[in-house]
Enzyme design. Structure first.
Site, PDB file in Angstrom:
ATOM      1  N   LYS A  71       1.636   2.409  -5.121  1.00  0.00           N
ATOM      2  CA  LYS A  71       2.233   1.953  -6.388  1.00  0.00           C
ATOM      3  C   LYS A  71       1.382   2.309  -7.592  1.00  0.00           C
ATOM      4  O   LYS A  71       1.900   2.663  -8.635  1.00  0.00           O
ATOM      5  CB  LYS A  71       2.442   0.432  -6.362  1.00  0.00           C
ATOM      6  CG  LYS A  71       3.688   0.032  -5.614  1.00  0.00           C
ATOM      7  CD  LYS A  71       3.895  -1.464  -5.646  1.00  0.00           C
ATOM      8  CE  LYS A  71       2.948  -2.246  -4.806  1.00  0.00           C
ATOM      9  NZ  LYS A  71       2.979  -2.086  -3.378  1.00  0.00           N
ATOM     10  N   GLY A  72       0.050   2.251  -7.419  1.00  0.00           N
ATOM     11  CA  GLY A  72      -0.850   2.510  -8.544  1.00  0.00           C
ATOM     12  C   GLY A  72      -0.536   3.832  -9.201  1.00  0.00           C
ATOM     13  O   GLY A  72      -0.435   3.938 -10.423  1.00  0.00           O
ATOM     14  N   LYS A  73      -0.335   4.861  -8.384  1.00  0.00           N
ATOM     15  CA  LYS A  73      -0.127   6.201  -8.920  1.00  0.00           C
ATOM     16  C   LYS A  73       1.205   6.303  -9.688  1.00  0.00           C
ATOM     17  O   LYS A  73       1.261   6.840 -10.786  1.00  0.00           O
ATOM     18  CB  LYS A  73      -0.162   7.208  -7.771  1.00  0.00           C
ATOM     19  CG  LYS A  73      -0.103   8.593  -8.303  1.00  0.00           C
ATOM     20  CD  LYS A  73      -0.093   9.624  -7.224  1.00  0.00           C
ATOM     21  CE  LYS A  73       0.531  10.860  -7.819  1.00  0.00           C
ATOM     22  NZ  LYS A  73       0.641  11.951  -6.915  1.00  0.00           N
TER      23      LYS A  73
ATOM     24  N   ASP B 222       0.821  -1.222   0.000  1.00  0.00           N
ATOM     25  CA  ASP B 222       0.000   0.000   0.000  1.00  0.00           C
ATOM     26  C   ASP B 222       0.852   1.269   0.000  1.00  0.00           C
ATOM     27  O   ASP B 222       0.483   2.260   0.619  1.00  0.00           O
ATOM     28  CB  ASP B 222      -0.962   0.008   1.205  1.00  0.00           C
ATOM     29  CG  ASP B 222      -1.738  -1.277   1.297  1.00  0.00           C
ATOM     30  OD1 ASP B 222      -2.264  -1.702   0.265  1.00  0.00           O
ATOM     31  OD2 ASP B 222      -1.802  -1.868   2.398  1.00  0.00           O
TER      32      ASP B 222
ATOM     33  N   THR C 226      -8.479  -3.548  -0.780  1.00  0.00           N
ATOM     34  CA  THR C 226      -9.030  -4.863  -1.092  1.00  0.00           C
ATOM     35  C   THR C 226     -10.039  -5.320  -0.049  1.00  0.00           C
ATOM     36  O   THR C 226     -11.071  -5.883  -0.383  1.00  0.00           O
ATOM     37  CB  THR C 226      -7.870  -5.892  -1.221  1.00  0.00           C
ATOM     38  OG1 THR C 226      -6.975  -5.401  -2.209  1.00  0.00           O
ATOM     39  CG2 THR C 226      -8.363  -7.265  -1.630  1.00  0.00           C
TER      40      THR C 226
ATOM     41  N   GLN D 288       2.016  -5.871  -3.365  1.00  0.00           N
ATOM     42  CA  GLN D 288       2.388  -5.979  -1.942  1.00  0.00           C
ATOM     43  C   GLN D 288       3.641  -5.130  -1.642  1.00  0.00           C
ATOM     44  O   GLN D 288       3.906  -4.169  -2.341  1.00  0.00           O
ATOM     45  CB  GLN D 288       2.605  -7.453  -1.530  1.00  0.00           C
ATOM     46  CG  GLN D 288       1.330  -8.292  -1.569  1.00  0.00           C
ATOM     47  CD  GLN D 288       0.899  -8.699  -2.961  1.00  0.00           C
ATOM     48  OE1 GLN D 288       1.682  -9.181  -3.750  1.00  0.00           O
ATOM     49  NE2 GLN D 288      -0.361  -8.496  -3.271  1.00  0.00           N
TER      50      GLN D 288
ATOM     51  N   ASN E  45      -4.993 -10.026  -4.286  1.00  0.00           N
ATOM     52  CA  ASN E  45      -4.774  -9.496  -2.924  1.00  0.00           C
ATOM     53  C   ASN E  45      -4.250  -8.059  -2.990  1.00  0.00           C
ATOM     54  O   ASN E  45      -4.338  -7.309  -2.026  1.00  0.00           O
ATOM     55  CB  ASN E  45      -3.793 -10.380  -2.130  1.00  0.00           C
ATOM     56  CG  ASN E  45      -2.519 -10.716  -2.894  1.00  0.00           C
ATOM     57  OD1 ASN E  45      -2.398 -10.440  -4.085  1.00  0.00           O
ATOM     58  ND2 ASN E  45      -1.574 -11.318  -2.217  1.00  0.00           N
ATOM     59  N   ALA E  46      -3.711  -7.669  -4.137  1.00  0.00           N
ATOM     60  CA  ALA E  46      -3.195  -6.302  -4.292  1.00  0.00           C
ATOM     61  C   ALA E  46      -4.352  -5.333  -4.488  1.00  0.00           C
ATOM     62  O   ALA E  46      -5.439  -5.725  -4.896  1.00  0.00           O
ATOM     63  CB  ALA E  46      -2.263  -6.242  -5.499  1.00  0.00           C
ATOM     64  N   GLY E  47      -4.102  -4.090  -4.200  1.00  0.00           N
ATOM     65  CA  GLY E  47      -5.125  -3.071  -4.443  1.00  0.00           C
ATOM     66  C   GLY E  47      -4.414  -1.803  -4.848  1.00  0.00           C
ATOM     67  O   GLY E  47      -3.720  -1.203  -4.038  1.00  0.00           O
ATOM     68  N   HIS E  48      -4.521  -1.438  -6.106  1.00  0.00           N
ATOM     69  CA  HIS E  48      -3.826  -0.248  -6.600  1.00  0.00           C
ATOM     70  C   HIS E  48      -4.862   0.801  -6.988  1.00  0.00           C
ATOM     71  O   HIS E  48      -5.710   0.547  -7.829  1.00  0.00           O
ATOM     72  CB  HIS E  48      -2.953  -0.598  -7.814  1.00  0.00           C
ATOM     73  CG  HIS E  48      -1.849  -1.560  -7.464  1.00  0.00           C
ATOM     74  ND1 HIS E  48      -1.109  -2.224  -8.392  1.00  0.00           N
ATOM     75  CD2 HIS E  48      -1.367  -1.947  -6.267  1.00  0.00           C
ATOM     76  CE1 HIS E  48      -0.210  -2.983  -7.781  1.00  0.00           C
ATOM     77  NE2 HIS E  48      -0.351  -2.842  -6.486  1.00  0.00           N
TER      78      HIS E  48
END
Ligand code: IMP
Length: 435
Positions: free
Chosen positions: A18-20, A15, A305, A229, A40-43
């Site tokens: 990373k998405g950004k 968390d 998530t 992760q 399990n990841a959430g971006h």
């Protein structure tokens, strides 16, 4: 080093935002590749007034001209993939074989993996529970290692054989679930029907992704490897057993994508300006107090998530240095610096006291009894969300950035001061072509 490729990995407990950063780097990449973990990841990525929460699909889907790749190292859940694809298509983002491919060798998450994830967690005593995301990730990788009860994504291409395999494995799982958990049998026919449906939607996306990526490397195309992760959750180097079940450091890229170690390119280690963790396990700099509460509320620290509140604490530079060394991190990307605005003073963990002894290195084996040694820095009260350059940051914020660089021993290439695509300061990055 292949200088047009970039690997982005988290250096804490996930968390890190990373998405950004992946979204920003996708603009200079031809391929965006997931190599570890699964749903399990959430971006989260914000583009204008649109917010996208992605779990399994690479973040490159938000950039035109990018081919998104789910590598062989991913635990691929076709149910989640179909749901995410439908959600994106409803918002006008179309996915097909020209912009998304899935490795035939990625292992498939099956319904029994999710059942086992929940049942095995429930059966563990307090203090032993891992606090998984219940997405079936651990049991899927366990079957990968067991081999005889695993199904790979390529098997979707022959639904007759697939149906027989599902029936055969469901019978084995039923015996296991019955014996261990007194669980009612699985509905094999229902599972077969669902997977035939997934095969229809996803079949055209299945490919030999390793071969495609190796060719892209030969052709000099830019590839971005998108971690999931964070390094402290790595199956080998994290705070075992409170970890996830795949290799999530940069060392996992070659195996999980099917490319040579020399092709991973510039390694960008993502860090939050403080630390968070979801699930159980050691977290030496945790602040289970008003400071932690402040960080949680201001940083919206609730799982993408699972929605669980994240545990929050001070930045642990010693843990980050350990993670950066394992992955050979070339530069850091610092996120959520704006969340620290308004705190009178800030602390950075520079080492530990363990059993009365001073330690300057992170060692996962003893972190459950480590007390942090802190360096204290002045805070700042100004809102920094509109700052466009390092020089526009208040002096105390610049001092914080410089101190992180000094203690971790790496330069900071990117500083994020807000969730929007535009709220990124390109500082000292070696990544080429960014504006
Ligand atoms: P699992 O990966 O669902 O087996 O969960 C194992 C541990 O990793 C738990 O503590 C989870 O909360 C944590 N975890 C897994 N994926 C992520 C992530 O993307 N961000 C943060 N924590 C995660």
């Amino acid at each position: 080093m292949n200088s047009s490729n970039v690997t982005v990995i988290g250096l804490q407990w996930g968390d890190e935002g990373k998405g950004k950063i992946v979204d920003a780097l996708a603009g200079v990449s031809k391929y965006v590749v997931r190599f570890c973990g699964g749903a399990n990841a959430g971006h989260t990525v914000e583009v204008g007034d649109q917010k996208y929460a992605l779990h399994l699909i690479p973040c490159g889907v938000l950039t035109e001209g990018v081919t998104n790749v789910v590598g062989n190292g991913v635990a691929f859940d076709p149910a989640v993939a179909c749901e995410e694809i439908a959600g994106l298509e409803a918002r006008g983002i179309m996915l097909g074989p020209d912009n998304m491919i899935v490795s035939a060798n990625a292992h498939m998450v099956m319904p029994w993996h999710k059942t086992e994830d929940i049942l095995s967690e429930k059966a563990l005593a307090d203090g032993k529970k891992i606090g998984t995301t219940a997405r079936g990730i651990g049991p899927c990788y366990a079957d990968k290692a067991r081999r005889s009860t695993a199904i790979r994504t390529g098997e979707l291409l022959d639904t007759e054989k697939l149906s027989a395999r599902i029936r055969e494995i469901a019978a084995i799982k039923n015996k296991y679930f019955q014996a261990l958990y007194d669980q009612a049998p699985l509905d094999a026919d229902g599972i077969i029907a669902d997977y035939i449906e997934y095969a229809r939607s996803l079949g055209p996306l299945i490919a030999n992704t390793g071969a495609i990526l190796r060719q892209a490397i030969t052709d000099g195309e830019a590839i971005l490897f998108e971690g999931g992760q964070g390094s402290m959750l790595d199956i080998d180097h994290g705070t075992y057993p409170f970890v996830t079940s795949s290799p999530v450091t940069a060392c996992g890229v070659p195996t999980g994508a099917g490319i040579a170690p020399s092709a991973i390119g510039i390694v960008v280690g993502l860090i939050k300006a403080y630390t968070t963790r979801v699930g159980a396990g050691p977290f030496p700099s945790e602040q289970d107090n008003q400071t932690g509460e402040y960080l949680r509320e201001k940083g919206h620290e609730y799982g993408t998530t699972t929605g669980r509140p994240r545990r929050c604490g001070w930045f642990d530079a010693t843990a980050v240095r350990y993670a950066a060394d394992i992955s050979g991190v070339d530069e850091l990307a610092l996120s959520l610096l704006d969340v620290l605005s308004g705190l009178d003073e800030l602390k950075i963990c520079t080492g530990y006291i363990v059993d009365g002894e001073k330690m300057t290195q992170f060692d996962p084996a003893v972190m459950d009894r480590a007390e942090c040694v802190y360096e204290t820095l002045p805070g700042w009260s100004q809102d920094i969300t509109a700052c466009k350059t390092y020089d526009e940051l208040p002096e105390a914020a610049r001092n914080y950035v410089d101190t992180v660089e000094r203690i971790v021993g790496r330069t900071i290439g990117f500083i994020s001061v807000g969730p929007e695509r535009t709220q990124t300061i390109f500082h000292n990055t070696k990544v080429k072509g960014l504006k």
